[in-house]
Design an enzyme around this catalytic site. Structure first.
Site: not given
Length: 306
Positions: A52, A80, A84, A113, A210
């Protein structure tokens, strides 16, 4: 496409924001390349595998400094790339530019993502809208994400995936028949590949907390590797404070490549190199010392990690 790819790469490495028209052209070129790739990409070692990144652009530059750059080094990125962090646009533009320039030297897989649903919640949609004032451009990037392959296999021995395994996937051959070119469904094999996690305390599968994917144990990994004549599963998706984690008697590894995640966690990061003999070694690195890499705004710490 009418643009200078070498100039694009140079400006991307400098952290220069591209013009909206350049990003659209870059997306079109990258999409056309990835449309020709299979759901399962066969990769020849030696290769360096990256976890990530989450929009931490200056840490990506530090990663290249530590691990070497393309095309000298062949890379598999596990997904990812965005959300963020502060520089998701710069991060994905650099990776797409490298993919367009050296398509056989860099493999980009899809993470959870790289979807419309998640990017509209965790920052990328807002970043694109702020930097370009264009929802059309956001959809151009999403079309590239729709074309990202699901899995890479290194030298017929190491499976690379963003998340993990699925109770519906027994053989990798099943992936050949899947249509990946769309927003992933909420459940099923594609979703599980991007969302699932290993658990050293579990034997079997259970539904993940999740809200998507599953949690799986050592027996699941052992059977899957045997059934598919593989040695190892290499994945990302979970924060590791030391930068990586090895589980299940070295049958599965997690690589995490975003140091000091969310500019708060204080974790280390790593990349994993697989050499021509399938020997694997982690290289651990810290976050960039570039002041532009730091978060200037004291934002709330995320309640949980995706």
């Amino acid at each position: 496409m009418g643009f200078d790819l070498e100039s694009i790469i140079e400006r991307c490495f400098a952290g220069t924001l591209l013009k909206a028209s350049e990003v659209k052209d870059l997306c079109a070129m990258a999409e056309s390349i990835m449309m020709e790739e299979e759901n399962v990409v066969q990769v020849q070692g030696p290769v360096t595998v990256v976890g990530d990144l989450h929009g931490q652009f200056y840490d990506l530059l530090e990663l290249f400094r530590v691990a070497g750059g393309c095309p000298d080094v062949s890379f598999v990125f596990l997904g990812d790339y965005v959300d963020r962090g502060l520089h998701s646009v710069e991060t994905i533009c650099l990776l797409l530019a490298l993919k367009c320039r050296w398509p056989s030297r860099i493999t980009l897989l899809r993470g959870n993502h790289e979807t419309r649903q998640i990017t509209k919640v965790y920052g990328f949609f807002r970043e694109v809208s702020t930097k370009f004032d264009s929802q059309t451009l956001f959809e151009k990037v999403m079309r590239v994400f729709d074309a990202l392959p699901l899995v890479a296999v290194v030298d017929n021995a190491v499976m690379c995936v963003h998340g993990g395994l699925s109770p519906y996937l027994q053989k990798l051959d099943q992936l050949w028949a899947i249509d990946r070119f769309h927003e992933p469904p909420a459940d099923g094999i594609i979703s599980d590949l991007m969302w699932s996690d290993p658990d050293s305390k579990l034997d079997g599968f259970r539904v993940s907390n999740r809200g998507a994917g599953f949690v799986f144990g050592a027996s699941i990994v052992r059977k899957f590797l045997h059934r598919n004549s593989l040695r190892h599963i290499l994945r990302a998706h979970q924060l590791c404070m030391s930068g990586y984690q090895v589980l299940f008697d070295n049958m599965l590894s997690t690589v995490w490549s975003a140091p000091n995640y969310c500019y708060r966690c204080g974790n280390k990061a790593s990349v994993l190199r697989i050499d021509e003999h399938l020997d694997m070694s982690f290289t651990v690195f810290e976050s960039s010392t570039d002041q532009k890499a730091q978060d200037p705004v004291a934002r709330p710490f995320p309640e949980y990690f995706l």
